[in-house]
Design a protein around this motif. Structure first.
Motif, PDB file in Angstrom:
ATOM      1  N   UNK A 178       0.776  -1.222   0.000  1.00  0.00           N
ATOM      2  CA  UNK A 178       0.000   0.000   0.000  1.00  0.00           C
ATOM      3  C   UNK A 178       0.811   1.277   0.000  1.00  0.00           C
ATOM      4  N   UNK A 179       2.129   1.190  -0.010  1.00  0.00           N
ATOM      5  CA  UNK A 179       2.976   2.387   0.009  1.00  0.00           C
ATOM      6  C   UNK A 179       3.802   2.430  -1.269  1.00  0.00           C
ATOM      7  N   UNK A 180       3.730   3.561  -1.962  1.00  0.00           N
ATOM      8  CA  UNK A 180       4.542   3.761  -3.156  1.00  0.00           C
ATOM      9  C   UNK A 180       5.785   4.557  -2.764  1.00  0.00           C
ATOM     10  N   UNK A 181       6.963   3.928  -2.756  1.00  0.00           N
ATOM     11  CA  UNK A 181       8.177   4.657  -2.385  1.00  0.00           C
ATOM     12  C   UNK A 181       8.490   5.711  -3.438  1.00  0.00           C
ATOM     13  N   UNK A 182       8.862   6.897  -2.987  1.00  0.00           N
ATOM     14  CA  UNK A 182       8.999   8.010  -3.929  1.00  0.00           C
ATOM     15  C   UNK A 182      10.305   8.761  -3.717  1.00  0.00           C
ATOM     16  N   UNK A 183      10.974   9.034  -4.808  1.00  0.00           N
ATOM     17  CA  UNK A 183      12.196   9.832  -4.797  1.00  0.00           C
ATOM     18  C   UNK A 183      11.852  11.164  -5.457  1.00  0.00           C
ATOM     19  N   UNK A 184      11.667  12.209  -4.641  1.00  0.00           N
ATOM     20  CA  UNK A 184      11.168  13.470  -5.169  1.00  0.00           C
ATOM     21  C   UNK A 184      12.068  14.088  -6.238  1.00  0.00           C
ATOM     22  N   UNK A 185      13.395  14.163  -6.049  1.00  0.00           N
ATOM     23  CA  UNK A 185      14.218  14.751  -7.112  1.00  0.00           C
ATOM     24  C   UNK A 185      14.138  13.986  -8.433  1.00  0.00           C
ATOM     25  N   UNK A 186      13.922  12.669  -8.368  1.00  0.00           N
ATOM     26  CA  UNK A 186      13.760  11.883  -9.584  1.00  0.00           C
ATOM     27  C   UNK A 186      12.325  11.924 -10.100  1.00  0.00           C
ATOM     28  N   UNK A 187      11.411  12.309  -9.208  1.00  0.00           N
ATOM     29  CA  UNK A 187       9.976  12.275  -9.526  1.00  0.00           C
ATOM     30  C   UNK A 187       9.579  10.882 -10.012  1.00  0.00           C
ATOM     31  N   UNK A 188      10.048   9.877  -9.287  1.00  0.00           N
ATOM     32  CA  UNK A 188       9.810   8.490  -9.698  1.00  0.00           C
ATOM     33  C   UNK A 188      10.072   7.556  -8.520  1.00  0.00           C
ATOM     34  N   UNK A 189       9.589   6.324  -8.656  1.00  0.00           N
ATOM     35  CA  UNK A 189      10.024   5.257  -7.767  1.00  0.00           C
ATOM     36  C   UNK A 189      11.397   4.815  -8.246  1.00  0.00           C
ATOM     37  N   UNK A 190      12.326   4.673  -7.320  1.00  0.00           N
ATOM     38  CA  UNK A 190      13.733   4.554  -7.707  1.00  0.00           C
ATOM     39  C   UNK A 190      14.415   3.505  -6.836  1.00  0.00           C
ATOM     40  N   UNK A 191      15.360   2.779  -7.416  1.00  0.00           N
ATOM     41  CA  UNK A 191      16.143   1.800  -6.673  1.00  0.00           C
ATOM     42  C   UNK A 191      17.606   1.950  -7.058  1.00  0.00           C
ATOM     43  N   UNK A 192      18.482   1.567  -6.169  1.00  0.00           N
ATOM     44  CA  UNK A 192      19.916   1.545  -6.457  1.00  0.00           C
ATOM     45  C   UNK A 192      20.305   0.122  -6.848  1.00  0.00           C
ATOM     46  N   UNK A 193      20.702  -0.058  -8.098  1.00  0.00           N
ATOM     47  CA  UNK A 193      21.121  -1.383  -8.541  1.00  0.00           C
ATOM     48  C   UNK A 193      22.410  -1.341  -9.354  1.00  0.00           C
ATOM     49  N   UNK A 194      22.891  -0.167  -9.682  1.00  0.00           N
ATOM     50  CA  UNK A 194      23.937  -0.047 -10.703  1.00  0.00           C
ATOM     51  C   UNK A 194      25.357   0.054 -10.159  1.00  0.00           C
ATOM     52  N   UNK A 195      25.542   0.003  -8.846  1.00  0.00           N
ATOM     53  CA  UNK A 195      26.901   0.145  -8.299  1.00  0.00           C
ATOM     54  C   UNK A 195      27.175  -0.867  -7.190  1.00  0.00           C
TER      55      UNK A 195
END
Length: 461
Positions: free
Chosen positions: A319-336
């Motif tokens: 029921x919770x949509x995680x939000x990254x305001x500067x990205x204006x999107x749901x965001x995950x760290x996977x690339x490093x």
């Protein structure tokens, strides 16, 4: 990466004190080094052969811990990004001695005088790093970008790759890159603009020697190749986050917008730097007008980053949509994954989800524990970063004791006034009352101590 370059080694004395203060590890325990050496010889056996694809890496010229390699191809009007991420989990097993040490560290610390790695160099700069002209195990995420810049995760697989070139930001040419590299970045940037994203990537600060023991702080604007390369990670991380959210699992990076008090402080900072920010213009709108090659604009961009509410990691919750305001999107760290502990687990989860497999129980359990571990690592990184900047400012101002400066009050509380110098990118405090945000005042430098990395001012008459 750190936002300060010390090419003249001017900070070396103060850096030793900062390393001691924050317990920056100088080396790895012998048992960890021995286990990493053994793991480095582990041949990939669960990977398909993708050595026919022309992967390249793009990083600072001196980087050797290479997390990502990429290639781009057309699929009708869409672009397919094949993003190879270092398969750290192939070398590090859950609960082994290398893993336990990584959980203690949380992330690689980058300092002006060197780094303290998350993993031993034999892995991070050797067997797991996507170095050129050698076979390396990776997890390839294929992200589809449509004409509007929308990102969708098409698939993921473990594969062996061979990077064809180690490209550097400051020397890369268009002919070195995939044909659609520019178009890919353009689509991602256009999509960000439509979403109202407000990513702020301030230029690096650099300590520059003037001679006679004097120094200045300069800004090195980000190169266009850096901006375009960032679009690759952004698109992949957004697509991976969406796939994890749909699968009701994952670990997400969240960040609020600066609150109203922070925005008001930023308005005073803009005033101190001589920038015109119209009252009816939002912070996001104003940020789009900034030019990082202008030192005043660069200083403001740095202030925006410092003013943000702080990013955190959160596991999936119903029921919770995680939000990254500067990205204006749901965001995950996977690339490093070579540099951030959390990424290794997000990569494993995304690989499972993309192939219709259950997320390993160890990964799901880690998602519950990682927020605290990464918060501790982020806090230490932030404290070190602030102390390094304080050290550089003290070095720059040393010898100018008694000089008066124009400043603008950006905040006031029971401890005194927070000020922004008008002619230098320096934020400091002045004890005492008698001021409110927006006031223009004169202050006198009373001390600048690089060893203590402190500067002090008092109100001038």
């Amino acid at each position: 990466m750190k936002t300060l370059i010390d090419s003249t080694n001017a900070l070396i004395g103060g850096m030793a004190a900062i390393r001691r203060q924050f317990g920056v590890p100088a080396q790895f325990p012998p048992a960890v080094l021995a286990a990493a050496e053994t793991a480095a010889h582990r041949a990939p056996t669960a990977h398909v052969d993708r050595t026919d694809r022309p992967f390249v890496t793009l990083d600072p010229a001196t980087s050797t811990d290479l997390d990502q390699a990429f290639t781009i191809e057309r699929s009708g009007s869409d672009l397919l990004l094949h993003y190879a991420i270092a398969d750290v989990a192939w070398f590090v097993d859950d609960g082994d001695v290398v893993d336990r040490e990584a959980w203690q560290r949380g992330a690689t610390l980058y300092l002006p005088d060197g780094k303290a790695g998350l993993y031993p160099p034999v892995l991070a700069e050797g067997a797991a790093s996507l170095l050129p002209a050698v076979l390396r195990p990776a997890v390839i995420f294929t992200t589809r970008i449509d004409a509007a810049g929308n990102a969708h995760l098409d698939g993921a697989e473990r594969a062996v790759i061979r990077s064809t070139a180690k490209l550097a930001y400051d020397g890369v040419k268009a002919a070195d890159l995939p044909v659609d590299f520019d178009e890919f970045a353009r689509r991602i940037e256009a999509a960000e603009s439509r979403r109202g994203a407000a990513r702020v990537d301030p230029p690096e600060q650099e300590v520059d020697a003037l001679g006679d023991g004097r120094y200045q702080l300069l800004f090195r604007p980000r190169l266009r190749a850096e901006e375009q390369n960032a679009a690759l990670s952004l698109a992949s991380n957004v697509a991976i986050a969406a796939a994890l959210l749909a699968a009701r699992t994952g670990l997400f990076r969240v960040m609020p917008e600066p609150d109203q008090k922070a925005v008001q402080r930023l308005r005073q900072t803009a005033r101190a730097l001589g920038l015109s920010w119209p009252d009816m213009q939002s912070l996001v709108q104003f940020e789009k007008t900034l030019n990082p090659t202008d030192s005043s604009h660069a200083a403001f961009m740095l202030a925006v980053r410092r003013a943000s509410g702080g990013a955190n990691y959160v596991p999936y919750r119903d029921g919770i949509v995680p939000w990254h305001a500067p990205m204006a999107a749901t965001y995950a760290h996977a690339s490093a994954p070579l540099r951030r502990l959390a990424d290794r687990y997000v990569v494993r989860a995304a690989l499972a989800v993309a192939n219709g497999q259950p997320v390993p129980p160890a990964v799901s359990a880690a998602f519950e524990q990682l927020p605290a571990v990464m918060a501790r690592a982020d806090a230490r990184d932030g404290q070190i970063d602030r102390n390094v900047i304080d050290l550089a400012e003290a070095l720059m101002l040393q010898g100018s004791e008694g000089t008066t400066f124009e400043a603008v009050v950006t905040d006031a509380d029971e401890h005194g006034l927070r000020i922004q110098l008008c002619e230098l990118p320096v934020v400091a405090r002045v004890h005492g009352q008698g001021g409110k945000p927006g006031d223009r005042i004169r202050v006198k430098l009373t001390s600048a101590d690089p060893l203590q990395h402190t500067v002090t001012f008092e109100r001038a008459g």
